[in-house]
Design an enzyme around this catalytic site. Sequence first.
Site, PDB file in Angstrom:
ATOM      1  N   SER A 101       0.838  -1.187   0.000  1.00 29.31           N
ATOM      2  CA  SER A 101       0.000   0.000   0.000  1.00 29.31           C
ATOM      3  C   SER A 101       0.880   1.247   0.000  1.00 29.31           C
ATOM      4  O   SER A 101       1.672   1.452  -0.915  1.00 29.31           O
ATOM      5  CB  SER A 101      -0.958  -0.043   1.200  1.00 29.31           C
ATOM      6  OG  SER A 101      -1.931   0.968   1.122  1.00 29.31           O
ATOM      7  N   GLU A 195      -1.460  -2.297  -8.555  1.00 28.43           N
ATOM      8  CA  GLU A 195      -2.649  -2.777  -7.827  1.00 28.43           C
ATOM      9  C   GLU A 195      -3.343  -1.573  -7.226  1.00 28.43           C
ATOM     10  O   GLU A 195      -2.755  -0.511  -7.071  1.00 28.43           O
ATOM     11  CB  GLU A 195      -2.266  -3.796  -6.753  1.00 28.43           C
ATOM     12  CG  GLU A 195      -1.348  -3.279  -5.660  1.00 28.43           C
ATOM     13  CD  GLU A 195      -2.070  -2.569  -4.529  1.00 28.43           C
ATOM     14  OE1 GLU A 195      -3.281  -2.816  -4.334  1.00 28.43           O
ATOM     15  OE2 GLU A 195      -1.443  -1.743  -3.848  1.00 28.43           O
ATOM     16  N   HIS A 264      -4.541  -5.601  -1.999  1.00 28.42           N
ATOM     17  CA  HIS A 264      -5.338  -5.290  -0.822  1.00 28.42           C
ATOM     18  C   HIS A 264      -6.395  -6.345  -0.495  1.00 28.42           C
ATOM     19  O   HIS A 264      -7.293  -6.082   0.318  1.00 28.42           O
ATOM     20  CB  HIS A 264      -6.027  -3.930  -1.003  1.00 28.42           C
ATOM     21  CG  HIS A 264      -5.116  -2.765  -0.780  1.00 28.42           C
ATOM     22  ND1 HIS A 264      -4.209  -2.345  -1.726  1.00 28.42           N
ATOM     23  CD2 HIS A 264      -4.968  -1.937   0.280  1.00 28.42           C
ATOM     24  CE1 HIS A 264      -3.551  -1.288  -1.249  1.00 28.42           C
ATOM     25  NE2 HIS A 264      -3.991  -1.034  -0.045  1.00 28.42           N
TER      26      HIS A 264
END
Length: 290
Positions: A101, A195, A264
Amino acid sequence: MLKRNATVAVVAPAGIPQLAGVAAGASLVKSWGYEVLLAPNLEKQHHFTAGTAEVRTQDLLWALTAEGIDAVWLARGGYGCVHCLPSLPEGLDGRPVIGCSDATALFAALVKSRGGHLVHGPMLETIATKVDDATRERIRAMLEGNEVAPIAAQHFAGPKEEVRGRVVGGNLCVLASLAGTPWALGARGAIVVLEEVTEVPYRIDRLIMQLRLSGALDGAVGIALGDFVKCDPPEGARYELTDVLREALEPLGLPVWSRLTLGHDKRNLAFCVGAEGTLGPGGLSQARPV
């Protein structure tokens, strides 16, 4: 990558971690034979981050430089790592850093300055309770220096050929936000992993265009698409996210492979940022970490 009894420092340079998740993650990592050391300011809060920029930077630099610390594991993502980047010193050693992230920003800086093991994998607050067994088993195997299986992929666009290069990238929004900074993505000769989570398709198109038009994807050899969680078009739309991704990426003329289980979702399979890898019909593969 890590010897038994190695000390892992846990830091929160971005969002505010859930302390119960951190405690569960620390307990799990200890059960693997490692010592866990929590950063001094891990419980601090400031607006939407885990303390002021100064406090978070202080903890991060401690984890990256202090003697007796063998690896650094980010507690959670969110936003805030970028505040710490201007203070990163030269000459850092290559101790492993683990996260995903918002860790993408930290990896983007470290891959240019010191290399070493940069492991894109689950955050410490999620490792015990919010990911699946395959995710836990893979990250443990990597830390122990064992070989792991390729991350499976499906052909999405462009040539179906296998490509080889450094594996870079991570979260799409974070990568786009670094365009124009000293830590901007440099993809020449590299496989770029992308992503995302909770971004609607038109925003995803905008983020990819930011990377394309800024030159961040120039010279890339391939694109690996991970999970795009909760990124669906609005109800009633006459298009799918895949339509948007294909139109945004096909003009690059690169092999694009998708459905890699990383990002995620509950299955967040780890890979090493900056390390050589191959991408193709056999998925995304990297050599055994040493």
